[in-house]
Design a protein around this motif. Structure first.
Motif, PDB file in Angstrom:
ATOM      1  N   THR A 144       0.826  -1.205   0.000  1.00 49.64           N
ATOM      2  CA  THR A 144       0.000   0.000   0.000  1.00 49.64           C
ATOM      3  C   THR A 144       0.865   1.262   0.000  1.00 49.64           C
ATOM      4  O   THR A 144       0.620   2.216  -0.746  1.00 49.64           O
ATOM      5  CB  THR A 144      -0.937   0.004   1.225  1.00 49.64           C
ATOM      6  N   VAL A 145       1.897   1.250   0.840  1.00 55.81           N
ATOM      7  CA  VAL A 145       2.828   2.391   0.894  1.00 55.81           C
ATOM      8  C   VAL A 145       3.569   2.534  -0.430  1.00 55.81           C
ATOM      9  O   VAL A 145       3.773   3.647  -0.934  1.00 55.81           O
ATOM     10  CB  VAL A 145       3.829   2.204   2.060  1.00 55.81           C
ATOM     11  N   LYS A 146       3.945   1.403  -1.006  1.00 54.66           N
ATOM     12  CA  LYS A 146       4.659   1.422  -2.280  1.00 54.66           C
ATOM     13  C   LYS A 146       3.817   2.074  -3.378  1.00 54.66           C
ATOM     14  O   LYS A 146       4.337   2.724  -4.286  1.00 54.66           O
ATOM     15  CB  LYS A 146       5.016  -0.014  -2.684  1.00 54.66           C
ATOM     16  N   GLN A 147       2.503   1.907  -3.282  1.00 51.16           N
ATOM     17  CA  GLN A 147       1.594   2.503  -4.265  1.00 51.16           C
ATOM     18  C   GLN A 147       1.242   3.949  -3.932  1.00 51.16           C
ATOM     19  O   GLN A 147       0.450   4.582  -4.623  1.00 51.16           O
ATOM     20  CB  GLN A 147       0.318   1.667  -4.342  1.00 51.16           C
ATOM     21  N   GLY A 148       1.844   4.476  -2.858  1.00 50.41           N
ATOM     22  CA  GLY A 148       1.611   5.867  -2.478  1.00 50.41           C
ATOM     23  C   GLY A 148       0.264   6.102  -1.832  1.00 50.41           C
ATOM     24  O   GLY A 148      -0.241   7.240  -1.826  1.00 50.41           O
ATOM     25  N   LYS A 149      -0.322   5.058  -1.244  1.00 45.90           N
ATOM     26  CA  LYS A 149      -1.631   5.170  -0.616  1.00 45.90           C
ATOM     27  C   LYS A 149      -1.508   5.148   0.902  1.00 45.90           C
ATOM     28  O   LYS A 149      -0.473   4.786   1.458  1.00 45.90           O
ATOM     29  CB  LYS A 149      -2.527   4.025  -1.085  1.00 45.90           C
ATOM     30  N   THR A 150      -2.590   5.506   1.579  1.00 44.76           N
ATOM     31  CA  THR A 150      -2.609   5.490   3.046  1.00 44.76           C
ATOM     32  C   THR A 150      -3.103   4.133   3.542  1.00 44.76           C
ATOM     33  O   THR A 150      -3.598   3.302   2.779  1.00 44.76           O
ATOM     34  CB  THR A 150      -3.535   6.589   3.584  1.00 44.76           C
ATOM     35  N   MET A 151      -3.023   3.945   4.851  1.00 43.73           N
ATOM     36  CA  MET A 151      -3.439   2.685   5.457  1.00 43.73           C
ATOM     37  C   MET A 151      -4.913   2.397   5.201  1.00 43.73           C
ATOM     38  O   MET A 151      -5.325   1.239   5.129  1.00 43.73           O
ATOM     39  CB  MET A 151      -3.159   2.722   6.966  1.00 43.73           C
ATOM     40  N   ALA A 152      -5.716   3.428   5.043  1.00 44.66           N
ATOM     41  CA  ALA A 152      -7.143   3.247   4.788  1.00 44.66           C
ATOM     42  C   ALA A 152      -7.396   2.509   3.478  1.00 44.66           C
ATOM     43  O   ALA A 152      -8.478   1.952   3.262  1.00 44.66           O
ATOM     44  CB  ALA A 152      -7.835   4.601   4.775  1.00 44.66           C
ATOM     45  N   SER A 153      -6.382   2.502   2.601  1.00 46.00           N
ATOM     46  CA  SER A 153      -6.518   1.836   1.301  1.00 46.00           C
ATOM     47  C   SER A 153      -6.039   0.393   1.335  1.00 46.00           C
ATOM     48  O   SER A 153      -5.991  -0.264   0.286  1.00 46.00           O
ATOM     49  CB  SER A 153      -5.729   2.612   0.239  1.00 46.00           C
ATOM     50  N   SER A 154      -5.684  -0.111   2.517  1.00 45.59           N
ATOM     51  CA  SER A 154      -5.150  -1.471   2.619  1.00 45.59           C
ATOM     52  C   SER A 154      -6.126  -2.521   2.096  1.00 45.59           C
ATOM     53  O   SER A 154      -5.715  -3.521   1.493  1.00 45.59           O
ATOM     54  CB  SER A 154      -4.783  -1.782   4.072  1.00 45.59           C
TER      55      SER A 154
END
Length: 287
Positions: A144-154
């Motif tokens: 998720t972090v690698k895709q530049g997203k926040t934890m809410a996007s897990s």
């Protein structure tokens, strides 16, 4: 004078050879001493005997020292076993005592000592109860972090990997395992002087499989509390604004989200509960 020297020489040779001669004789105390070998520590798991009248003491008859090392045990599933998939949407959630024992630091999220890293030991507990457990081996939070997203996007990140896995393999039960944020008092139950991490089921009420998932959660909730009273905090239904409401449970009517313990639970408390959970599933689905 020469004669006295010869006699003295004979005596000296005799006394010099005496220990050697003695060592060759079969005297009772003449065995070679072998120092005792240090006993090698092994991972001890909960009993694999699943019976309807089994008590919590049977589940935790020996203290758990599981490390998750794949060489620690020789555990194989039974024939035609019940297939379970572990998913860790919040893969880096962890427990403070566990992180401290592994890294020396205190944290509630860690990229090494976390739920995902505990999955091998969890699989072994399930296999000992005749459940063929495997793990969706993806660090979803790292992805998720690698895709530049926040934890809410897990959950959306997990959905991609989980959807592909379910296209390739079928499972009788899918468990998305999480850790709650509560303290030790709220997240722990003591039964006959033994501590267990409490569980809770989260059901997304906005998915088409809601009724089936809820029914399964109810059955497991009851089975858990029959083994260890009050080990389960019950079922939490989620819907409305500001919550997911689905939790990928629309992908399978056999997908349950379960929280195990809180941030202050110990590794042993968590593994004891995993053992109880495995037994509850075996009783509910297999037996």
């Amino acid at each position: 004078m020469l004669k006295k020297l010869k006699i003295l020489s004979v005596f000296l040779v005799f006394f010099f050879m005496l220990p050697i001669i003695t060592g060759l004789l079969p005297f009772p105390n003449n065995q070679k001493y072998e120092p005792p070998m240090a006993e090698e520590k092994q991972v001890v798991y909960a009993s694999s005997n699943v019976q309807s009248d089994k008590t919590a003491e049977d589940v935790t008859a020996t203290e758990v020292t599981a490390t998750g090392d794949s060489s620690a045990s020789d555990v194989t599933p039974t024939m035609d076993s019940f297939d379970v998939l572990f998913v860790f949407t919040h893969s880096q959630e962890t427990y403070k005592p566990f992180v401290k024992s592994q890294t020396g630091t205190v944290a509630v999220y860690d990229d090494q000592a976390n739920l995902l890293s505990m999955s091998k030991a969890m699989e072994d507990y399930f296999k000992l109860n005749g459940l063929n457990a495997t793990t969706l081996d993806v660090d979803i939070m790292a992805e998720t972090v690698k895709q530049g997203k926040t934890m809410a996007s897990s959950y959306s990140t997990a959905r991609t990997f989980l959807s592909q896995e379910l296209k390739e393999n079928k499972y009788d039960l899918i468990l998305d395992i999480h850790r709650d944020a509560t303290g030790h008092k709220q997240s722990t139950v003591t039964h006959k002087d033994v501590g267990y991490a409490k569980t809770a089921f989260v059901i997304g009420a906005e998915n088409p499989n809601y009724k089936t998932n809820l029914s399964q959660a109810n059955a497991l909730n009851q089975a858990l509390n029959q083994i260890v009273p009050d080990i389960s905090r019950g079922i939490i239904e989620k819907s409305g604004d500001g919550v997911d409401g689905v939790y990928n449970q629309d992908l399978s009517n056999n997908l349950l989200l379960i929280e195990i313990g809180g941030i202050e639970n110990t590794e042993d408390e968590v593994y004891r509960t995993i053992a109880v959970l495995a037994q509850a599933i075996a009783k509910t689905y297999v037996n």
